[in-house]
Motif scaffolding. Structure first.
Motif, PDB file in Angstrom:
ATOM      1  N   THR A  88      -5.457   2.119   1.878  1.00 51.53           N
ATOM      2  CA  THR A  88      -4.782   1.916   1.297  1.00 51.53           C
ATOM      3  C   THR A  88      -4.488   3.417   0.577  1.00 51.53           C
ATOM      4  O   THR A  88      -3.367   3.752   0.805  1.00 51.53           O
ATOM      5  N   THR A  89      -5.083   4.258   0.445  1.00 54.34           N
ATOM      6  CA  THR A  89      -5.386   5.717  -0.062  1.00 54.34           C
ATOM      7  C   THR A  89      -5.014   6.182   1.298  1.00 54.34           C
ATOM      8  O   THR A  89      -3.566   7.299   0.658  1.00 54.34           O
TER       9      THR A  89
ATOM     10  N   GLU B 159       4.012  -0.687   0.079  1.00 56.00           N
ATOM     11  CA  GLU B 159       3.289   0.400  -0.387  1.00 56.00           C
ATOM     12  C   GLU B 159       3.520   1.443   0.299  1.00 56.00           C
ATOM     13  O   GLU B 159       3.596   2.557   0.593  1.00 56.00           O
TER      14      GLU B 159
ATOM     15  N   ARG C  38       6.120   2.957  -2.928  1.00 62.11           N
ATOM     16  CA  ARG C  38       5.340   3.184  -4.370  1.00 62.11           C
ATOM     17  C   ARG C  38       4.948   4.414  -4.984  1.00 62.11           C
ATOM     18  O   ARG C  38       4.696   5.400  -5.348  1.00 62.11           O
TER      19      ARG C  38
ATOM     20  N   PRO D  51       8.023   3.089 -12.199  1.00 61.56           N
ATOM     21  CA  PRO D  51       6.210   2.660 -11.455  1.00 61.56           C
ATOM     22  C   PRO D  51       5.664   2.255 -10.542  1.00 61.56           C
ATOM     23  O   PRO D  51       6.430   1.864 -10.640  1.00 61.56           O
ATOM     24  N   PRO D  52       4.507   2.335 -10.253  1.00 62.80           N
ATOM     25  CA  PRO D  52       4.345   1.728  -8.916  1.00 62.80           C
ATOM     26  C   PRO D  52       3.921   0.164  -9.518  1.00 62.80           C
ATOM     27  O   PRO D  52       4.135  -0.859  -9.083  1.00 62.80           O
ATOM     28  N   GLU D  53       4.045   0.310 -10.523  1.00 63.70           N
ATOM     29  CA  GLU D  53       3.635  -1.726 -11.148  1.00 63.70           C
ATOM     30  C   GLU D  53       5.518  -2.323 -11.525  1.00 63.70           C
ATOM     31  O   GLU D  53       4.900  -3.124 -11.661  1.00 63.70           O
TER      32      GLU D  53
ATOM     33  N   THR E 271      -5.057  -7.182   2.289  1.00 64.05           N
ATOM     34  CA  THR E 271      -5.809  -5.890   1.680  1.00 64.05           C
ATOM     35  C   THR E 271      -6.967  -6.445   1.935  1.00 64.05           C
ATOM     36  O   THR E 271      -7.517  -7.608   1.307  1.00 64.05           O
ATOM     37  N   ARG E 272      -8.601  -5.585   2.096  1.00 69.35           N
ATOM     38  CA  ARG E 272      -9.598  -6.074   1.756  1.00 69.35           C
ATOM     39  C   ARG E 272     -10.238  -5.104   1.302  1.00 69.35           C
ATOM     40  O   ARG E 272     -10.469  -4.444   1.962  1.00 69.35           O
ATOM     41  N   PHE E 273     -10.823  -5.373   0.441  1.00 69.68           N
ATOM     42  CA  PHE E 273     -12.294  -4.456  -0.529  1.00 69.68           C
ATOM     43  C   PHE E 273     -13.292  -4.283   0.317  1.00 69.68           C
ATOM     44  O   PHE E 273     -13.990  -5.750   0.770  1.00 69.68           O
TER      45      PHE E 273
ATOM     46  N   MET F 273     -17.000  -2.194   0.765  1.00 69.01           N
ATOM     47  CA  MET F 273     -17.629  -1.529  -0.078  1.00 69.01           C
ATOM     48  C   MET F 273     -18.727   0.411   0.695  1.00 69.01           C
ATOM     49  O   MET F 273     -19.470  -0.772   1.603  1.00 69.01           O
TER      50      MET F 273
ATOM     51  N   PRO G  95     -16.557   2.537  -2.847  1.00 71.87           N
ATOM     52  CA  PRO G  95     -15.334   1.250  -2.500  1.00 71.87           C
ATOM     53  C   PRO G  95     -13.600   1.948  -1.466  1.00 71.87           C
ATOM     54  O   PRO G  95     -13.527   2.955  -2.122  1.00 71.87           O
ATOM     55  N   VAL G  96     -12.876   0.699  -1.032  1.00 69.43           N
ATOM     56  CA  VAL G  96     -11.917   0.865  -0.161  1.00 69.43           C
ATOM     57  C   VAL G  96     -11.297  -0.167  -0.460  1.00 69.43           C
ATOM     58  O   VAL G  96     -11.952  -1.404  -0.465  1.00 69.43           O
ATOM     59  N   LEU G  97      -9.952  -0.089  -0.125  1.00 70.03           N
ATOM     60  CA  LEU G  97      -9.071  -1.273   0.366  1.00 70.03           C
ATOM     61  C   LEU G  97      -8.559  -1.165   1.610  1.00 70.03           C
ATOM     62  O   LEU G  97      -8.190  -0.050   1.928  1.00 70.03           O
TER      63      LEU G  97
ATOM     64  N   PHE H  57      -3.355  -4.094 -19.510  1.00 71.27           N
ATOM     65  CA  PHE H  57      -3.433  -5.244 -18.217  1.00 71.27           C
ATOM     66  C   PHE H  57      -4.326  -6.001 -18.477  1.00 71.27           C
ATOM     67  O   PHE H  57      -5.887  -5.974 -18.162  1.00 71.27           O
TER      68      PHE H  57
ATOM     69  N   GLU I  30     -14.238  -9.116  -5.229  1.00 71.46           N
ATOM     70  CA  GLU I  30     -13.953  -8.569  -4.363  1.00 71.46           C
ATOM     71  C   GLU I  30     -11.813  -8.498  -4.636  1.00 71.46           C
ATOM     72  O   GLU I  30     -11.529  -7.602  -3.754  1.00 71.46           O
TER      73      GLU I  30
ATOM     74  N   VAL J 173      -8.000  -5.708  -5.181  1.00 71.07           N
ATOM     75  CA  VAL J 173      -7.250  -6.378  -4.115  1.00 71.07           C
ATOM     76  C   VAL J 173      -5.342  -7.293  -5.143  1.00 71.07           C
ATOM     77  O   VAL J 173      -4.875  -6.293  -4.510  1.00 71.07           O
TER      78      VAL J 173
ATOM     79  N   HIS K   3      -0.701  -6.081  -7.612  1.00 72.92           N
ATOM     80  CA  HIS K   3       0.244  -5.729  -9.024  1.00 72.92           C
ATOM     81  C   HIS K   3       0.531  -4.355  -9.638  1.00 72.92           C
ATOM     82  O   HIS K   3       2.216  -3.881  -9.959  1.00 72.92           O
ATOM     83  N   ILE K   4       0.114  -3.793  -9.771  1.00 69.35           N
ATOM     84  CA  ILE K   4      -0.697  -2.291 -10.463  1.00 69.35           C
ATOM     85  C   ILE K   4       0.299  -0.648  -9.412  1.00 69.35           C
ATOM     86  O   ILE K   4       0.944  -0.607  -9.461  1.00 69.35           O
ATOM     87  N   GLY K   5      -0.537  -1.437  -8.704  1.00 69.81           N
ATOM     88  CA  GLY K   5      -0.824   0.021  -7.888  1.00 69.81           C
ATOM     89  C   GLY K   5      -1.103   1.352  -8.015  1.00 69.81           C
ATOM     90  O   GLY K   5      -0.602   2.541  -7.812  1.00 69.81           O
ATOM     91  N   ARG K   6      -1.942   1.471  -8.914  1.00 70.68           N
ATOM     92  CA  ARG K   6      -2.735   2.800  -8.991  1.00 70.68           C
ATOM     93  C   ARG K   6      -4.150   2.220  -9.595  1.00 70.68           C
ATOM     94  O   ARG K   6      -3.868   1.028 -10.088  1.00 70.68           O
TER      95      ARG K   6
ATOM     96  N   TRP L  93     -14.824   0.202  -8.525  1.00 71.93           N
ATOM     97  CA  TRP L  93     -12.883   0.268  -7.972  1.00 71.93           C
ATOM     98  C   TRP L  93     -12.050   1.165  -8.798  1.00 71.93           C
ATOM     99  O   TRP L  93     -11.956   2.198  -9.092  1.00 71.93           O
TER     100      TRP L  93
ATOM    101  N   ALA M 215     -14.350   4.751  -8.915  1.00 67.06           N
ATOM    102  CA  ALA M 215     -14.982   5.246  -8.226  1.00 67.06           C
ATOM    103  C   ALA M 215     -13.309   6.647  -7.691  1.00 67.06           C
ATOM    104  O   ALA M 215     -13.429   8.265  -6.890  1.00 67.06           O
TER     105      ALA M 215
END
Lengths: 332, 332
Positions: free
Chosen positions: A139-140, A193, A196, A206-208, A217-219, A221, A226-228, B185, B241, B245, B250-253, B271, B274
């Motif tokens: 996502t980043t 995405e 946003r 704002p994004p929210e 997306t999948r979390f 490690m 961690p990444v999505l 949240f 996990e 996600v 929902h928040i996007g940040r 998350w 990090a």
């Protein structure tokens, strides 16, 4: 002499009052890019009704939820959705990593520059293009890709950056609603995405407060944290019947005002206006071939057919872009 | 005389300053139900760091996102999740419409009052109970069912209403963060539509800031208007996990602070921490068998095992409920 002085003072006071009054009236027109008329008045009247405390139509601040479609409502969507321009640009960039695309539709046509042939594969072709360009990264990483693209790419017809093709009257409307303690949300068929990374700077949303279509997306490690990861699998389509569903999932309250421009927004407007109390629904009708585009019932992009009939039947506000909007895009 | 008067004035001024100062210090303790100590200090220090403009750790208001688990973090979760009490109450109410339940597990055991036997079917049994009780009605109908239940039902052990079993120190923490321009949240494994009807009144967290597990809904246009129908099909599980996600959807940040109490919150805390800059992670450790419950690694509900190890390894804040909290529940 004393009389003269008094007259002078009186004159001065009147002069100040009149000029000051005019200045205030001008300074406080919250929608300066909207021509006077029924459309503008219907907006002003609604906002006054729901924000005047003691009025029977008063709505508490917490319930002042307004939802806006994006493509065709807040920015242009012709000759195709801007996100599709993004996807096509990505195909070109990614092509060296995908030699097989040379012989595989819809990519083969795209790489030859024949967008029409590529999209002749319909929804399936579009889905393939989206998955190939929107999935497979974190996502980043995707956020950075979108930010870079939106900061540098230009619309083929207008030569403007895409974020310069937002509608000035709608920017004023967003600000006006927020000044009246509305919480403004985007509820778009476009990718959540994809929007946003720039909606806060461009729309003040704002994004929210962005609801849109999404892939899963999948979390994960990883060694460095961690990444999505964005997966090539549809999660949610925020269009038509999906819009009230998306509103319920993300917002959890029914909007009291909803703004759209196409049949894809019909259910959102029905959902918003079916609530109790004063409600507002507005459709942007693209009628200005000179300054923007003119299209409605027969258009493949942003079809406005059933929703236009419903708007007329239900007394919803319909913006006649050519007549109602003094300006279309912001000054550059 | 003049000297005496001066002394008197000086004394008065000092007296006012000292007493006034004390009064202010008392009045402005933002976390009065937290005992002084490392835990409380770690919270105060973090908030001061990220809100002091000019400080290297300063975080702009828009990025001050804090996410809270609900079950076991904002309210109790023993001897079972409160939403399960709700589901069991619904089974009893719905039983007359389902004569087949008399011979069908997990319902048969439930109706005999044997909750343990009913839940021995594990996740499958729980899923069946949830679907039978949470689906098949409109979102509006479900909201009313939840509101009625939460307003009238009482916890079997404490005799309190469930909303009176929220943690007073956490209510103070939520208010303190919001007073410092954090957006708070909920990110819970519990049902999003089970929480939203009461989170605004109880926690000051509006529906649009609640993230949770959900079943699918379908938009239907009925004779008397549009509805969203709740379907017996899982949409999203906001646990482990799933929490990062759900946060992203929902928040996007990325939150800069995250609060949990179990292994189900581990990934959310990973998350949140990090991200770049100053971050804060906190776990509520249930250590008070007298005033609430004491459980951690071996508990089936709210297992706190891996996350506790990670907290120790990463220097996250761990609340020792017995030691750190002056009060558990709000005064009635």
């Amino acid at each position: 002499m004393r009389l003269k002085l008094a007259s002078f003072c009186l004159f001065t006071i009147i002069f100040i009052l009149v000029c000051g009054g005019l200045a205030v009236a001008q300074a406080t027109d919250p929608l300066p890019s909207w021509n006077d008329g029924q459309t503008k008045q219907s907006i002003l009247r609604f906002v006054e009704k729901v924000t005047t405390s003691g009025s029977p139509d008063f709505v508490p601040v917490a319930d002042r939820i307004a939802t806006f479609d994006n493509d065709g409502t807040l920015w242009s969507e012709q000759p195709m959705y801007f996100q599709l321009f993004f996807a096509l640009d990505r195909v070109k960039i990614l092509a060296p990593q995908h030699p097989e695309w040379k012989d595989k539709e819809p990519f083969a046509s795209l790489l030859k520059g024949d967008v029409k042939a590529a999209l002749s594969g319909g929804e399936k072709a579009i889905l393939e293009i989206v998955m190939a360009t929107h999935a497979g990264m974190t996502t980043t990483e995707f956020e950075k890709i979108v930010k870079d693209w939106i900061a540098t790419s230009k619309h083929p017809k207008t030569g403007r950056r895409y974020t310069e093709m937002v509608f000035q009257p709608m920017l004023e409307l967003l600000s006006y609603l927020r000044a009246n303690d509305f919480k403004t949300f985007i509820v778009s068929g476009g990718g959540i995405e994809f929007m946003r990374p720039w909606t806060e700077a461009v729309y003040g949303i704002p994004p929210e407060q962005v609801v849109g279509s999404s892939i899963q997306t999948r979390f994960e490690m990883r060694a460095d944290g961690p990444v999505l990861v964005r997966l090539p699998k549809i999660n949610f389509i925020d269009d038509k019947e999906g819009k009230p569903v998306g509103i319920n999932t993300h917002i959890g309250r029914r909007p009291i005002a909803a703004f759209g421009n196409s049949d894809g927004d019909l259910q959102m407007l029905q959902w918003a206006t079916a609530g109790d109390g004063e409600r507002f629904a507005l459709l942007v009708h693209h009628t200005d071939a000179d300054r923007e585009w003119a299209y409605d019932r027969k258009s493949h992009i942003g079809t406005l057919d059933k929703a236009l009939d419903k708007a007329n039947a239900n007394g919803w506000t319909v913006v006649n872009m050519k007549k109602d909007w003094k300006a279309i895009f912001p000054d550059r």
